[in-house]
Write an enzyme that holds these catalytic residues in place. Structure first.
Site, PDB file in Angstrom:
ATOM      1  N   HIS A 127       0.821  -1.216   0.000  1.00  0.00           N
ATOM      2  CA  HIS A 127       0.000   0.000   0.000  1.00  0.00           C
ATOM      3  C   HIS A 127       0.854   1.264   0.000  1.00  0.00           C
ATOM      4  O   HIS A 127       2.087   1.230   0.120  1.00  0.00           O
ATOM      5  CB  HIS A 127      -0.967  -0.008   1.185  1.00  0.00           C
ATOM      6  CG  HIS A 127      -0.349  -0.001   2.549  1.00  0.00           C
ATOM      7  ND1 HIS A 127       0.449   1.015   3.030  1.00  0.00           N
ATOM      8  CD2 HIS A 127      -0.434  -0.898   3.580  1.00  0.00           C
ATOM      9  CE1 HIS A 127       0.826   0.764   4.262  1.00  0.00           C
ATOM     10  NE2 HIS A 127       0.311  -0.405   4.631  1.00  0.00           N
ATOM     11  N   CYS A 135       2.678  -4.657   6.787  1.00  0.00           N
ATOM     12  CA  CYS A 135       2.425  -4.542   5.354  1.00  0.00           C
ATOM     13  C   CYS A 135       3.653  -3.991   4.637  1.00  0.00           C
ATOM     14  O   CYS A 135       4.614  -3.555   5.264  1.00  0.00           O
ATOM     15  CB  CYS A 135       1.228  -3.629   5.098  1.00  0.00           C
ATOM     16  SG  CYS A 135      -0.341  -4.278   5.701  1.00  0.00           S
TER      17      CYS A 135
END
Length: 220
Positions: A127, A135
């Site tokens: 992201h 992440c």
């Protein structure tokens, strides 16, 4: 009426699509025959994209992006909340235009191997933004390119987009050094990953594998 999220994707395409198509054309690749593959290396904090035509076997390096931040340490993700970025063999599951971090690509953690080993966790993404808890964050500008390229590949028929996540550049000498400073369980897992890493570096083709319970077996 378009939503704010729709506009976010439209704007990303406006900014990135033309240049991406031109760069692919330099490699004699068009959108309708594009396939992509992601490789992430945690220690180097880098996400690489490789591309090829559908009729080709070998991938070619296309772009690299630095992580905008990093959480956890080297080693696989094992439980919810450990802040670890996963390691292993994954796929892109979906595109998320409504991400808290601008745009994002979902990754299928936990995969079958993770589940067999009772690893837990959820909502692992590539992201944008400058924050991450397990992440792969690469910033807003980079995620726009990655999002647009991934959508391009999906819309033109690529169902499975590999995401290969390695702890470090697993060349033989570096790998030997790292095995000496980790535990037995992690060393076993890293040996499996190193085979994949080294094969791809030599051949630019991902090594085929299958999950067999708590093990990963390579297919010859």
């Amino acid at each position: 009426m378009e939503s704010i999220d729709d506009n976010r994707v439209v704007e990303a395409k406006r900014r990135k699509e033309k240049n991406l198509l031109a760069e692919l054309q330099q490699l004699d690749i068009k959108a309708d025959n594009l396939e992509i593959l992601f490789i992430a290396v945690k220690e180097a904090k880098i996400l690489e994209i490789y591309v090829k035509r559908k009729t080709q076997k070998q991938f070619r390096w296309f772009k690299s992006y630095l992580f905008s931040t990093f959480s956890g340490v080297l080693g696989p993700k094992k439980q919810e909340g450990d802040k670890q970025i996963p390691e292993g063999f994954y796929q892109i599951t979906h595109l998320n235009p409504k991400s808290k971090y601008h745009l994002s690509l979902g990754i299928n953690y936990p995969n079958a191997y993770d589940q067999a080993n009772a690893f837990t966790g959820s909502a692992i993404y590539i992201h944008g933004g400058m924050e991450s808890v397990g992440c792969i964050a690469i910033g807003d500008d980079a995620i726009e390119e990655v999002y647009v390229l991934t959508e391009m590949a999906q819309q033109n028929g690529q169902k499975d987009i590999p995401v290969l996540i390695y702890p470090y550049t697993m060349h033989a000498e570096k790998h030997k050094e790292m095995l000496e400073i980790t535990d037995e369980s992690t060393a076993h897992f890293w040996n499996i990953l190193a085979t994949s890493y080294q094969y791809f570096q030599e051949n630019k083709v991902p090594l085929s594998y299958e999950f067999k319970g708590k093990q990963i077996e390579y297919l010859t």
